[in-house]
Design a protein around this motif. Structure first.
Motif, mmCIF file in Angstrom:
data_model
loop_
_atom_site.group_PDB
_atom_site.id
_atom_site.type_symbol
_atom_site.label_atom_id
_atom_site.label_comp_id
_atom_site.label_asym_id
_atom_site.label_seq_id
_atom_site.Cartn_x
_atom_site.Cartn_y
_atom_site.Cartn_z
ATOM 1 N N ALA A 8 0.835 -1.191 0.000
ATOM 2 C CA ALA A 8 0.000 0.000 0.000
ATOM 3 C C ALA A 8 0.874 1.246 0.000
ATOM 4 O O ALA A 8 1.974 1.252 0.556
ATOM 5 C CB ALA A 8 -0.911 0.003 1.229
ATOM 6 N N ASP A 9 0.401 2.307 -0.637
ATOM 7 C CA ASP A 9 1.133 3.569 -0.680
ATOM 8 C C ASP A 9 0.952 4.321 0.638
ATOM 9 O O ASP A 9 -0.149 4.361 1.199
ATOM 10 C CB ASP A 9 0.626 4.456 -1.819
ATOM 11 N N ARG A 10 2.058 4.932 1.103
ATOM 12 C CA ARG A 10 1.991 5.697 2.349
ATOM 13 C C ARG A 10 3.019 6.828 2.291
ATOM 14 O O ARG A 10 4.038 6.711 1.622
ATOM 15 C CB ARG A 10 2.276 4.785 3.550
ATOM 16 N N ARG A 22 6.152 2.364 -0.112
ATOM 17 C CA ARG A 22 5.204 1.276 -0.360
ATOM 18 C C ARG A 22 5.336 0.293 0.800
ATOM 19 O O ARG A 22 6.449 -0.133 1.122
ATOM 20 C CB ARG A 22 5.518 0.611 -1.707
ATOM 21 N N VAL A 23 4.213 -0.093 1.386
ATOM 22 C CA VAL A 23 4.244 -0.777 2.675
ATOM 23 C C VAL A 23 3.327 -1.997 2.673
ATOM 24 O O VAL A 23 2.210 -1.949 2.165
ATOM 25 C CB VAL A 23 3.789 0.183 3.802
ATOM 26 N N ARG A 44 10.140 1.877 -7.612
ATOM 27 C CA ARG A 44 9.128 1.084 -8.334
ATOM 28 C C ARG A 44 9.684 -0.240 -8.847
ATOM 29 O O ARG A 44 8.994 -1.269 -8.833
ATOM 30 C CB ARG A 44 8.563 1.885 -9.510
ATOM 31 N N TYR A 45 10.933 -0.235 -9.324
ATOM 32 C CA TYR A 45 11.464 -1.464 -9.913
ATOM 33 C C TYR A 45 11.843 -2.495 -8.845
ATOM 34 O O TYR A 45 12.139 -3.655 -9.174
ATOM 35 C CB TYR A 45 12.673 -1.157 -10.803
ATOM 36 N N THR A 59 7.281 -5.215 5.052
ATOM 37 C CA THR A 59 7.992 -4.843 3.827
ATOM 38 C C THR A 59 7.843 -3.355 3.551
ATOM 39 O O THR A 59 6.733 -2.817 3.601
ATOM 40 C CB THR A 59 7.448 -5.662 2.639
ATOM 41 N N PHE A 60 8.966 -2.703 3.234
ATOM 42 C CA PHE A 60 8.981 -1.266 2.995
ATOM 43 C C PHE A 60 9.853 -0.968 1.771
ATOM 44 O O PHE A 60 11.004 -1.394 1.707
ATOM 45 C CB PHE A 60 9.534 -0.519 4.217
#
Length: 277
Positions: A8-10, A22-23, A44-45, A59-60
C-alpha cells in the motif's frame, strides 16, 4: 510488472523529510525488510521482489528523498544522508531493526547505514553493487548503463526512463559526485552482520571476477555470494522469484539452495544460480 497487490502507498516523515513508501505491514511481529533503490531511480522497480516477500515480512519500499515521488531536498543528499533517511523511515513506521536490501547505489546506502546505525541492521543483502572505480568516470558509468539497458526486460524501460528524466542531468551529476566521495568499500569491509551478495553474470557494471573474489575473501566469515547466470543489473526487477527465494531463506537463517531451478509452488523453470559460496 510494478503493480502490487500486497503493498500500500503511504507517506511518512523520515529524518525530517516527507518520504513516499510502499508498505505491507499487517503483522508487527514479523521480521522487517527494507528495499533500497539505485541511482537516479525510484523504488518502483524493487516492487516485484518486495511483493513476493510481503506475505511473510514487514515490507517497505521507499523513494528516498529526491527520488521518485519523494520531494527533492534543498541541498543534494550525500550517501550518509540517505542512510540516515532509512533510519528515519524505520522510526516513522515503528521498526527497531531490519534486513536492508540494496540494489546498485542502494548497496552503498546499506553500507553507510551499517556504519552509522549498526544496531538497526539485522542482515544486509547487496544486489548488484555498483559505484566503485570500475564505474568511473561518469561517462563510463553511462556507457555501462546503456549496455545494461539492452540486457534488461523491455518493461524495465517503462520504469527507468521516466525516473531518469525526472531526476535530471544536474541531479545525476551531483549524485555521482556524492557516490564517488563515499568510501563504500571501506564501509563494506567494516560490516559485521551476515551479508548476502547477489550478482548477475551479465551485469556490465560488475567489477572483474578477480576483484569480486578479493572482496569476498576479506569478508569470508560472514558473506555469501550468489551469481545468477542470465541476470544483468536490475535483478530485483528481472528475477524476482529467484531473488526473493534467496532473501527469504537468508533472513530466516535457512540453508540456501545452490540452485533455485524450480519454483517451489509452480514448478516453473527459473534462472539457475551458478555460484553459491
Amino acid at each position: 510488472m510494478t503493480q502490487s497487490l500486497r503493498l500500500a502507498d503511504r507517506w511518512v516523515i523520515a529524518d525530517g523529510a516527507p518520504v513516499f513508501v510502499r508498505v505491507a505491514d499487517s503483522d508487527e511481529s514479523a521480521p522487517a525488510v527494507v528495499h533500497i533503490h539505485g541511482f537516479a531511480i525510484s523504488g518502483r522497480y524493487m516492487v516485484p521482489t518486495a511483493d513476493l516477500l510481503a506475505d511473510e515480512f514487514r515490507t517497505f519500499v521507499p523513494d528516498l528523498p529526491g527520488f521518485g515521488r519523494s520531494p527533492r531536498p534543498r541541498t543534494a543528499p550525500s550517501i550518509p544522508d540517505l542512510a540516515d533517511s532509512v533510519a528515519g523511515l524505520l522510526d516513522a513506521v515503528g521498526v527497531e531493526s531490519a534486513t536492508v536490501v540494496g540494489n546498485s547505489l542502494g548497496c552503498a546506502v546499506v553500507s553507510a547505514f551499517a556504519e552509522r546505525h549498526p544496531e538497526r541492521l539485522d542482515r544486509a543483502v547487496l544486489v548488484s553493487p555498483a559505484g566503485g572505480v570500475h564505474s568511473q568516470p561518469l561517462l563510463r558509468a553511462i556507457g555501462q548503463l546503456t549496455v545494461d539497458a539492452t540486457r534488461e526486460p523491455p518493461s524495465m524501460a517503462r520504469v527507468a526512463v521516466p525516473d531518469y528524466m525526472s531526476f535530471g542531468l544536474v541531479g545525476s551529476l551531483r549524485l555521482f559526485v556524492a557516490m564517488t566521495r563515499f568510501p563504500a568499500l571501506e564501509a563494506l569491509l567494516h560490516m559485521s552482520v551476515p551479508t548476502l551478495a547477489v550478482l548477475g553474470a551479465r551485469d556490465p557494471l560488475l567489477p572483474t571476477p578477480a576483484r569480486v573474489r578479493q572482496v569476498q575473501r576479506q569478508m569470508a566469515d560472514h558473506m555469501t555470494v550468489a551469481v545468477l547466470r542470465d541476470a544483468a543489473h536490475a535483478i530485483n526487477f528481472s528475477h524476482p522469484r529467484e531473488l526473493s527465494g534467496l532473501i527469504r531463506d537468508f533472513v530466516n537463517g535457512a540453508p540456501m539452495l545452490a540452485s533455485y531451478g524450480e519454483d517451489r509452488d509452480r514448478g516453473d523453470e527459473l534462472s539457475p544460480i551458478v555460484q553459491m559460496t
